[in-house]
Design an enzyme around this catalytic site. Sequence first.
Site, PDB file in Angstrom:
ATOM      1  NE  ARG A  35      51.302  80.942  20.266  1.00 60.24           N
ATOM      2  CZ  ARG A  35      51.189  81.946  21.151  1.00 60.24           C
ATOM      3  NH1 ARG A  35      50.710  81.723  22.361  1.00 60.24           N
ATOM      4  NH2 ARG A  35      51.553  83.171  20.810  1.00 60.24           N
ATOM      5  CE1 TYR A  86      56.592  55.214  21.279  1.00 63.62           C
ATOM      6  CE2 TYR A  86      56.298  57.304  22.405  1.00 63.62           C
ATOM      7  CZ  TYR A  86      56.709  56.593  21.308  1.00 63.62           C
ATOM      8  OH  TYR A  86      57.233  57.238  20.239  1.00 63.62           O
ATOM      9  CG  ASP A 157      49.488  56.479  26.418  1.00 63.52           C
ATOM     10  OD1 ASP A 157      48.613  56.160  25.597  1.00 63.52           O
ATOM     11  OD2 ASP A 157      50.606  56.913  26.094  1.00 63.52           O
ATOM     12  CE  LYS A 182      51.861  55.951  17.488  1.00 63.95           C
ATOM     13  NZ  LYS A 182      52.265  55.797  18.882  1.00 63.95           N
TER      14      LYS A 182
HETATM   15  C1  LIG Z   1      53.128  56.519  19.749  1.00 65.17           C
HETATM   16  C2  LIG Z   1      52.778  56.583  21.189  1.00 65.17           C
HETATM   17  C3  LIG Z   1      52.930  57.778  21.912  1.00 65.17           C
HETATM   18  C4  LIG Z   1      53.523  59.030  21.304  1.00 65.17           C
HETATM   19  O1  LIG Z   1      52.669  59.622  20.381  1.00 65.17           O
HETATM   20  P1  LIG Z   1      53.186  60.509  19.115  1.00 65.17           P
HETATM   21  O2  LIG Z   1      51.909  60.850  18.438  1.00 65.17           O
HETATM   22  O3  LIG Z   1      54.119  59.651  18.337  1.00 65.17           O
HETATM   23  O4  LIG Z   1      53.868  61.700  19.692  1.00 65.17           O
HETATM   24  C5  LIG Z   1      52.530  57.786  23.238  1.00 65.17           C
HETATM   25  N1  LIG Z   1      52.034  56.680  23.831  1.00 65.17           N
HETATM   26  C6  LIG Z   1      51.890  55.515  23.177  1.00 65.17           C
HETATM   27  C7  LIG Z   1      51.337  54.322  23.881  1.00 65.17           C
HETATM   28  C8  LIG Z   1      52.262  55.420  21.836  1.00 65.17           C
HETATM   29  O5  LIG Z   1      52.134  54.246  21.182  1.00 65.17           O
END
Ligand SMILES: *Cc1c(COP(=O)(O)O)cnc(C)c1O
Length: 360
Positions: A35, A86, A157, A182
């Site tokens: 962990r 998001y 982000d 992504k």
């Molecule tokens: C998909 C997404 C998230 C969340 O990420 P996960 O890997 O699905 O937990 C956060 N910010 C943006 C802009 C996203 O497209």
Amino acid sequence: MVTAGRPPREPDGPLNPPIVLASTFHAGGPVGYGRYGNPTWEAFEAALGRLEEGRALAFASGMAAITAVLETVPIGALVAVTLHGYSGTLELFHHLDETGRIDLRQVDPTDVEAVRAALPGAQLLWVESPTNPLLEVVDLAAVTAAARAEGVRTVCDNTFATPLGQRPFDHGVDVVVHSATKHLSGHSDVLLGAVLTRDDAVFDAVLLQRSRRGSVPGAFEAWLALRGLRTLHLRVDRAQRSALELARRLREHPAVRRVRYPGLPEDRGHAVARRQMRGFGSLLSVELAGAAAADALSAATQLWVHTTSLGGVESTLERRRRWASESTQVPEGLVRLSVGCEAVEDLWDDLAAALDRLPS
Ligand SMILES: *Cc1c(COP(=O)(O)O)cnc(C)c1O
């Protein structure tokens, strides 16, 4: 990026890091238990850290990464948060506000004066650019300057732009988060997240959250994401060139009311995106007559996959408001398109055929 996170060159040593599946390690080292660290996560973190030029921490998902950053603020802390973004992030923020964990103050991130007014007393300013799914562009240098003046830390982000399309640290951002699920992984087969910073105190605080809460990635996921990262530049180049071409053609189609893409000169984010980004990304949104038209388009394409998520090698689309969690600021007829690596003419033919068949 193609070489970072590789083991040292030595005769018969492997080129790539092995997947280290270990819950525990021999005593006497700095890690000790699974962990607290793993060599496969570290390889991914080294490569991503090179790209963003910061120190990286990998997480089980983007949401786990976002949660870890939020958990560094005291109970009841005022957090200034983007109005657009998001839906999962905004849902989490609203939940934390309702339960008293944070005091949420939402603000239109494209309005620098409104951001400035929301900052006094805040601990964090949370932005996303371009935003999911409205493709609004935030002037990062302007909002971080305002935040600095108030002693507020800025989190960005950077999932949509990727580190190749936008370098938030260069614009004064303190903490970068990614859904590595992504573009970074890029093949729609991994859930993973990351936090990056150049501030050692923030790094230590976020690491403590990961270790204590156990929001750690699997070694296989980190390995797959590192493998995906090796081709990020090729995928991003290809996809964003196609996205610009598709945006130009889509705005001429009679069934399309509006195209949202910062690469179009008439887009309201274009001027800032030109200054701030390298390329304009591989996501765009189109607005059709309403929900029925948007659902019909999603159901009619053959090459484009009707699914959620984004940033994979395959092109995907969905009507965002099909999710109850999506903001009511997002039009019912908005379809978000994630452009992948297929031939652009094939992508256009498929979209155009589906659009032509929409009942007018
Ligand atoms: C998909 C997404 C998230 C969340 O990420 P996960 O890997 O699905 O937990 C956060 N910010 C943006 C802009 C996203 O497209």
